[in-house]
Design a protein around this motif. Sequence first.
Motif, short mmCIF file in Angstrom:
data_model
loop_
_atom_site.label_atom_id
_atom_site.label_comp_id
_atom_site.label_asym_id
_atom_site.label_seq_id
_atom_site.Cartn_x
_atom_site.Cartn_y
_atom_site.Cartn_z
N GLN A 71 60.26 130.30 -16.69
CA GLN A 71 59.32 129.19 -16.75
C GLN A 71 59.95 127.91 -16.23
O GLN A 71 61.14 127.67 -16.42
N SER A 72 59.11 127.10 -15.59
CA SER A 72 59.53 125.81 -15.04
C SER A 72 58.41 124.80 -15.26
O SER A 72 57.32 125.16 -15.66
N ILE A 73 58.73 123.53 -14.95
CA ILE A 73 57.77 122.43 -15.07
C ILE A 73 57.61 121.79 -13.69
O ILE A 73 58.60 121.52 -13.01
N LEU A 74 56.36 121.51 -13.32
CA LEU A 74 56.05 120.67 -12.16
C LEU A 74 54.99 119.69 -12.64
O LEU A 74 53.86 120.07 -12.92
N SER A 75 55.38 118.42 -12.76
CA SER A 75 54.48 117.43 -13.36
C SER A 75 54.39 116.19 -12.49
O SER A 75 55.41 115.65 -12.05
N ASN A 76 53.16 115.74 -12.26
CA ASN A 76 52.97 114.42 -11.67
C ASN A 76 53.20 113.40 -12.79
O ASN A 76 52.57 113.48 -13.84
N THR A 77 54.10 112.48 -12.56
CA THR A 77 54.40 111.43 -13.53
C THR A 77 54.32 110.08 -12.83
O THR A 77 54.34 110.01 -11.60
N ALA A 78 54.27 109.03 -13.61
CA ALA A 78 54.22 107.68 -13.03
C ALA A 78 55.63 107.10 -12.91
O ALA A 78 56.12 106.86 -11.81
N THR A 79 56.29 106.90 -14.02
CA THR A 79 57.61 106.26 -13.99
C THR A 79 58.73 107.19 -14.42
O THR A 79 59.89 106.88 -14.21
N SER A 80 58.40 108.32 -15.00
CA SER A 80 59.42 109.22 -15.54
C SER A 80 59.91 110.20 -14.49
O SER A 80 59.12 110.92 -13.88
N ASP A 81 61.24 110.23 -14.31
CA ASP A 81 61.82 111.19 -13.38
C ASP A 81 62.11 112.50 -14.12
O ASP A 81 61.83 112.64 -15.31
N SER A 82 62.69 113.47 -13.41
CA SER A 82 62.95 114.78 -13.99
C SER A 82 63.90 114.70 -15.18
O SER A 82 63.73 115.43 -16.16
N PRO A 97 59.17 105.05 -19.59
CA PRO A 97 59.63 106.44 -19.64
C PRO A 97 58.92 107.22 -20.75
O PRO A 97 58.66 106.69 -21.83
N LEU A 98 58.61 108.47 -20.48
CA LEU A 98 57.91 109.30 -21.45
C LEU A 98 58.63 109.36 -22.80
O LEU A 98 57.99 109.49 -23.85
N THR A 99 59.93 109.23 -22.77
CA THR A 99 60.71 109.27 -24.02
C THR A 99 60.47 108.04 -24.88
O THR A 99 60.83 108.04 -26.06
N ALA A 100 59.86 107.00 -24.33
CA ALA A 100 59.57 105.78 -25.10
C ALA A 100 58.25 105.86 -25.85
O ALA A 100 57.85 104.89 -26.50
N TYR A 101 57.58 107.01 -25.78
CA TYR A 101 56.28 107.18 -26.45
C TYR A 101 56.44 108.18 -27.60
O TYR A 101 56.32 109.40 -27.38
N PRO A 102 56.65 107.69 -28.81
CA PRO A 102 56.82 108.63 -29.93
C PRO A 102 55.56 109.44 -30.23
O PRO A 102 55.63 110.48 -30.86
N GLU A 103 54.41 108.99 -29.75
CA GLU A 103 53.16 109.70 -30.02
C GLU A 103 53.01 110.98 -29.20
O GLU A 103 52.16 111.83 -29.50
N ILE A 104 53.81 111.18 -28.16
CA ILE A 104 53.72 112.41 -27.37
C ILE A 104 54.24 113.56 -28.21
O ILE A 104 55.37 113.54 -28.69
#
Length: 187
Positions: free
Chosen positions: A52-63, A25-32
């Motif tokens: 404003q909104s977000i539309l992002s292709n991600t690998a394992t991270s959901d909305s 999950p993106l939240t597991a990366y403190p470097e972001i």
Amino acid sequence: MISHVIWDLGETLTTPPNGKIDKKPLTAYPEIQLRAHVPEVLETIRQMGIKQSILSNTATSDSAIVRELLNRLHILDKFEYVYATQSELEPDIPEKPDRIVYDHVLEKLAIEADEAVMIGNTWDTDIVGANRIGMHAIWLQNPAVSVRKDFDEKVSMPPWILPVWDMESVPKAVELMMECSQSGDRE
């Protein structure tokens, strides 16, 4: 008339995780972290009266994970809607540039394609995908983050595509698109 900006996330608003893809999950990366000037640009666009909104292709991270990340970065309150495709490791899941993901976001926002501007760093997904459905686009062409693999893809104009070299140029590009959009509405 343009009423919404739809942002890509990784390499546009934020730095990438180590390895460039969210295998956890993106939240597991403190470097972001946020890229330079993102908070000021988001606030300027909000003050322009644009949602404003977000539309992002991600690998394992959901909305929900993306919303948690945005909250950690203190910008969640700037976004009306957040959608992460969770598609980068699964070839059968739709992702940008597939029309279905753009249509999903537009439906959730209750707007037409020509009322939105997609802002992203990847020509092949963010910019071409938006163009195919009639959405305006701003291509963040900073050489450190810009991606283009397909040099043969044809685009239509309008919708408008504007290149910018840095985050600080985005509000002016949005203003120019709003002017073009309004003059087109009067014709």
